[in-house]
Design an enzyme around this catalytic site. Structure first.
Site, mmCIF file in Angstrom:
data_model
loop_
_atom_site.group_PDB
_atom_site.id
_atom_site.type_symbol
_atom_site.label_atom_id
_atom_site.label_comp_id
_atom_site.label_asym_id
_atom_site.label_seq_id
_atom_site.Cartn_x
_atom_site.Cartn_y
_atom_site.Cartn_z
ATOM 1 N N HIS A 2 38.134 -25.797 -11.672
ATOM 2 C CA HIS A 2 38.328 -25.725 -10.224
ATOM 3 C C HIS A 2 39.179 -24.511 -9.859
ATOM 4 O O HIS A 2 40.169 -24.210 -10.523
ATOM 5 C CB HIS A 2 38.999 -26.994 -9.704
ATOM 6 C CG HIS A 2 38.094 -28.184 -9.685
ATOM 7 N ND1 HIS A 2 36.880 -28.183 -9.046
ATOM 8 C CD2 HIS A 2 38.230 -29.424 -10.221
ATOM 9 C CE1 HIS A 2 36.306 -29.362 -9.182
ATOM 10 N NE2 HIS A 2 37.100 -30.140 -9.907
ATOM 11 N N CYS B 60 34.531 -21.734 -8.521
ATOM 12 C CA CYS B 60 34.057 -21.524 -7.155
ATOM 13 C C CYS B 60 34.757 -20.317 -6.526
ATOM 14 O O CYS B 60 35.859 -19.942 -6.924
ATOM 15 C CB CYS B 60 34.311 -22.768 -6.307
ATOM 16 S SG CYS B 60 33.359 -24.190 -6.849
#
EC number: 3.4.22.-
Length: 198
Positions: free
Chosen positions: A119, A177
């Site tokens: 993440h 991301c």
């Protein structure tokens, strides 16, 4: 009635912020616990023999079969002083514990694509600081492996050309991301490519 609406909005904001804070603390706690497990897993070859000879490494490699959700090693990123647990799998539960190893990808010495995901707001929040030439190190029960960053790339979130699972040459790929400061489901992916140097 006019006084109730602002109070309701403030209360809703506090609940949302509190939940976000709780999730961040919970994820950090899980990552710390998994890092302890990963350190134990990565120490096994040295503790078993006191040395790193090729016979012991081969035995440890043969028995290296991490299960989904299990800590399998450590990713060290010296430039940003990061020591991150690697967990087998990339489901939401796995990524809460640390860096996820894509299940169908390879590990060092298997001559293929090693894919690690994390993440952007937890384990990989500082990967944007990394540059070509920086080092990445994998510590596993059967050895330590160093990679040098050769390039970075930003792609659309639906781009499936990155994870090829090729079995022709060893390469390390980190994915997260992008943009890093985006709130919500990010529209892009940030990719880091590394080649093995030791």
């Amino acid at each position: 009635m006019k006084k109730v609406i602002p109070l309701f909005i403030i209360a809703a904001g506090l609940v949302i912020a509190g939940y976000g804070g709780f999730k961040l603390i919970d994820t950090n706690t899980k990552t710390e616990q998994t890092l302890k497990e990963a350190k134990l897993a990565a120490k096994k070859p040295q503790e078993a023999s006191g040395t790193k000879n090729s016979t012991d490494q081969a035995k440890n490699k043969a028995s290296f079969k991490p299960e989904t959700g299990q800590a399998s090693g450590i990713l060290e990123i010296p430039k940003i002083n990061a020591e991150l647990p690697i967990v087998e799998g990339t489901d939401a539960d796995d990524l809460e514990k640390g860096v996820g190893h894509y299940k169908d990808s390879y590990y060092p010495d298997e001559n293929g694509q090693i894919v690690l995901s994390g993440h952007r707001d937890t384990v990989f929040r500082r990967t944007g600081e990394l540059e070509k030439g920086d080092q990445l190190r994998l510590l596993l029960s059967y050895g330590e492996f160093t990679y040098e960053i050769v390039k970075t790339k930003i792609v659309d979130k639906d781009d499936t050309s990155i994870i090829t699972l090729q079995h022709e040459k060893e390469e390390l790929i980190l994915t997260t991301c992008y943009p890093f400061s985006y709130v919500g489901n990010a529209p892009k992916r940030y990719i880091i490519y590394g080649k093995r140097v030791t």
